[in-house]
Design a protein around this motif. Structure first.
Motif, short mmCIF file in Angstrom:
data_model
loop_
_atom_site.label_atom_id
_atom_site.label_comp_id
_atom_site.label_asym_id
_atom_site.label_seq_id
_atom_site.Cartn_x
_atom_site.Cartn_y
_atom_site.Cartn_z
N SER A 1 0.24 -34.03 -1.13
CA SER A 1 1.16 -32.90 -1.34
C SER A 1 2.51 -33.29 -1.91
N ILE B 1 -2.64 -28.36 3.66
CA ILE B 1 -2.01 -28.52 2.35
C ILE B 1 -0.96 -27.43 2.12
N LEU C 1 3.07 -27.79 1.41
CA LEU C 1 3.73 -27.17 0.26
C LEU C 1 4.82 -26.21 0.73
#
Lengths: 412, 412
Positions: free
Chosen positions: A147, A203, A207
Motif C-alpha cells: 500500500s 488494503i 489507503l
C-alpha cells in the motif's frame, strides 16, 4: 441513573482471530453488546502469541475483554450446525476468513441470510472479494508493503526499510472501519428491518490512512496521471534524499535532541512560530511560510544553518526546561516518552484512560480502555475468557432460544 | 432498489477543522448524513494547507466531500445565534475546540442540551477535560511524542527520531473513534430518546494503537510495575540496539532487498515458514519458534548467518520473481510499492477502492473511498464545497424549519 449501554441486547457471533476482528468486537462489547467468541479447539491464534500462561498472551488480553468463549470444531457437521444456530440467533456475525472459506463452512452470506434476514454480516479480509489478489492472505506488514506505507518511511542508507513501531496500524484501522460499518447497518436496520453485508479490507484501511496523498485532480494531474519512471528502489532513494533535505531545513514541526532526551514541537501557525523563535533565540526570515522550497542555494544554506543552530541550542538544556518554556506560550510541545512510561503518566491517570479488571488466576489487570467516552456510560468490564469458558452456558442458552422459537411457531 | 443510505435524514453540524473532526464527519456523510460544515470567514484551516487554488488543498479535498459549507463569524452575536439555531435543528454536533472555548462561544454541552435534548454532542481534543495537560493544544506529532509512538521507532544512530511516513495516524484513529461514539449514541437514542455527550482524545487514540503493549498483569508485573531506570535517551538507545539484534536474526516477517526493489514477507505459521525455507533454499533449525531468544552465543551467530544468507539470496532475483514463487505456495508476500503507484494498481482498480466526482473548476477528481462496503449502498458523492457555497441555502432551510417549529408550537 445511567440506563443501558448503547449496544445492550445486541448479540454478536464472532469467528474472527488475530487483531482486526477481535479489536472490532471488543469495541462492540465495550459498548454493551454480547460477544460470543467462537474458537477452534486449539483456541484463537492470538492466544499463543508469546503466551504468559496457557491460552493467554498480553496481546490476547488487550483485545478480548467483554466476550464469552465457546469452542466449536467447524470441521464437524454437528458443530457447524451449532454455529448456524448461533448465527440464526444473532444480530451481527463477524469473520475474517479468506474468500471461499465461508462457502466451504456453509456460513456464506447467501447461506445465512436465509436463516436470519435481519443479520448484519461483517467480514474483513486482506483484499476483498474481487481482483487479482482477492484470494491471497495478507498480514499487516505485507499490506504496509503493497500500500505504500513502508515506502513512505525509506531508510536514508538504502537498506531494506524496517517495520514501524511494531504496531499493526492497518489492523487497528480496519477493525474500527468494520465496527463503523456494523453500527451504521444497525441504525439502518431500525428503519428497514433487514440486515446488510458489510466488508472491509486491510488494503483499504492502509489507503484510508494515506488518503491525503491519494488525490488526483484532472486540471492539475491530467485525466490519467502518469506512473513515475524508475524502479521502486530508485524512487525510494529519491524520496529519502528529498526527505533528508526537508529534515535539514525543518524547524517547527519536528523532534529535537535535548541534554537528557528529546522534545517534539508542533508549530502550525505564525503566532506559535514567533514564540518558538523568541524562546530558541533565532531570527528566521522564512517563518511565515516555512514549507516553501528555498529559492536560491544561498537561502537553502542559510536555512540549514538556522536548523543547525536550533539543534545546538536544544542540546544545552533539559527536556523539562524546554517543555516548560514552550508550554508557557501555548506552543504545542511534549517530551518524547516511551509507551511503558504511560503506565505512570499523570495525564493518563487523571484522564482515566485505562480500565481495570480482575482475572482470577492472574489478579489485577490494567489495559487501555475503549478511548470513546460516552457520558452516563455504565462501567464494569468482563475479563477476557479462558478458551471455551462459556461453551456450556452458550449452548444451554441457544437450546432455550430454539425451544422458545419452536413454541412461538407452534402458537401461530 | 437499494433504499436509503444508513444515515439518511441525520443532520450533523460540524465546527471542526484539520483532520480528525473532518475525517469523522466525512465518514458520516459518506453514509448518507447531511453534514453542515460551519466555517469562519477565513475558511477552515486545512483549506490553506499547500493549496492548489484559493480555498482548496488536496488534503482538504481528501477529507471534505459530502458536506455543505456555511460561513459564520462566531465572534459576532448574530452569527452565534444562527449557530445555536443550527444546533437546535441537528441530530449531531461535532467540534474540536480546546476545553473552555465552547463555553466562551455559548455552545458548551450544558448550554446546547437545553436547546436540544436529543442532540448528540461529540468532541475531540488533545487530552480531554481532565488532568494537567487538559488545556494544552496538541497536534498529531506532539501526541506521537508524548504517547510513546515516536520512541518506539528509535534511530539506531541515536539522532532525534523522525516522524513516520508523513501520515497523521493518530488523527485518523481519533476521527474513527469519534464516529464510532456518534453511531453508538444514535443507536442508543432510538431506545432512550435522549442524546449523549461523546468525547475522544488524540492521546487515547495513540494509546489505543499501542494497546497490546499497554497491558499490566499483577501476577507478572506486580501490582504497581516499576518505572524503568535511566533517561529516555538511554532507554531508547537500549531499545534501538535490542531492535537491531532482532532485525539481524529476523527471517520470516520482514522486508528484503531484491535485485530491483524490495519484497515483504509475512510468515506467521509453521507451514508458511517451511515454504519460505524451501523457496529461499535454507535450513533453519529454529523455524518452529523463531521469536524465541537465542540460548547460546553460537546459536545467535548461526541465526545471524542464516539471515545474511537469505539477504544475499534475495538480491539475486527480481521482486516479481520472488513474489510469484511465494504466492504459488500461499506465503503472504508483496512487493514494496509507493503510494503513488496505487493509482495504477490492478487490485485497487478491480476492488473499486477509489471514488470519483467532478469539481466544476477542476474537472474529474479521484480520491480514496470510505473503505467500508455496505451491500446495496447507493453511490454518488458531492464534491467538497467551496467556502460558504451553501450559506444561503442553509440559512433559508433553517428559517423554514424555525417557522415550522413555531407554527407547530402554536397548534398545541
Amino acid at each position: 441513573m445511567n440506563g443501558p449501554a448503547p449496544l445492550d441486547g445486541i448479540r454478536v457471533v464472532d469467528f474472527s482471530g488475530y487483531i482486526a476482528g477481535p479489536f472490532c468486537t471488543q469495541m462492540l462489547g465495550d459498548m454493551g453488546a454480547d460477544i460470543i467468541k467462537v474458537e477452534p479447539p486449539s483456541g484463537e491464534q492470538w492466544r499463543g502469541q508469546d503466551p504468559f500462561a496457557s491460552g493467554f498472551s498480553k496481546s490476547f488480553v488487550a483485545l478480548n475483554r467483554n466476550k464469552r468463549s465457546i469452542v466449536l470444531d467447524l470441521k464437524s457437521e454437528k458443530d457447524r450446525d451449532v454455529a448456524r444456530g448461533l448465527i440464526a440467533s444473532a444480530d451481527v456475525m463477524v469473520h475474517n476468513y479468506r474468500p471461499g472459506v465461508p462457502e466451504r463452512l456453509g456460513i456464506s452470506y447467501c447461506a445465512v441470510k436465509e436463516l436470519n434476514p435481519k443479520l448484519i454480516y461483517a467480514s474483513n479480509s486482506a483484499y476483498g472479494q474481487k481482483g487479482p489478489r482477492a484470494h491471497q492472505a495478507g498480514y499487516d506488514l505485507v499490506i504496509q508493503a503493497v500500500s505504500g506505507l513502508i515506502a513512505s518511511n525509506p531508510n536514508p542508507d538504502g537498506k531494506a526499510p524496517r517495520r514501524y513501531a511494531g504496531i499493526a496500524l492497518i489492523d487497528f484501522t480496519a477493525g474500527q472501519m468494520l465496527a463503523l460499518g456494523i453500527l451504521s447497518a444497525l441504525i439502518q436496520r431500525v428503519r428497514t428491518g433487514v440486515g446488510r453485508k458489510i466488508e472491509t479490507t486491510l488494503i483499504e484501511a492502509a489507503l484510508s490512512l494515506q488518503r491525503q496523498k491519494l488525490v488526483s485532480i484532472e486540471a492539475l494531474d491530467g485525466a490519467h496521471p502518469q506512473k513515475a519512471p524508475g524502479t521502486v528502489r530508485e524512487r525510494m532513494q529519491a524520496a529519502a534524499s528529498q526527505m533528508n533535505d526537508l529534515v535539514e531545513r525543518e524547524l517547527y514541526y519536528r523532534t529535537f535532541e535535548t541534554s537528557d532526551g528529546y522534545v517534539t514541537i508542533g508549530c502550525l501557525n505564525v503566532p506559535q512560530r514567533k514564540h518558538f523563535m523568541a524562546i530558541v533565540g533565532l531570527d528566521d526570515p522564512w517563518f511565515e511560510n516555512p514549507d516553501a522550497l528555498p529559492q536560491t542555494e544561498d537561502e537553502d544554506l542559510r536555512r540549514r544553518a538556522l536548523t543547525s543552530y536550533a539543534e545546538a541550542e536544544f542540546v544545552k538544556k533539559s527536556s523539562a526546561t524546554w517543555v516548560t518554556a514552550f508550554e508557557a506560550c501555548g506552543v504545542p510541545c511534549a517530551p518524547v516518552q516511551m509507551s511503558s512510561d504511560l503506565m505512570f503518566d499523570e495525564q493518563v491517570a487523571a484522564g482515566g484512560y485505562f480500565i481495570d479488571f480482575t482475572m482470577p488466576e492472574f489478579g489485577h489487570v490494567r489495559t487501555m480502555g475503549p478511548g470513546i467516552s460516552i457520558n452516563g456510560q455504565p462501567q464494569g468490564h468482563r475479563p477476557p475468557p479462558a478458551l471455551g469458558q462459556h461453551t456450556k452456558e452458550i449452548l444451554d442458552e441457544l437450546a432455550a432460544l430454539q425451544v422458545a422459537a419452536v413454541s412461538a411457531d407452534g402458537d401461530r
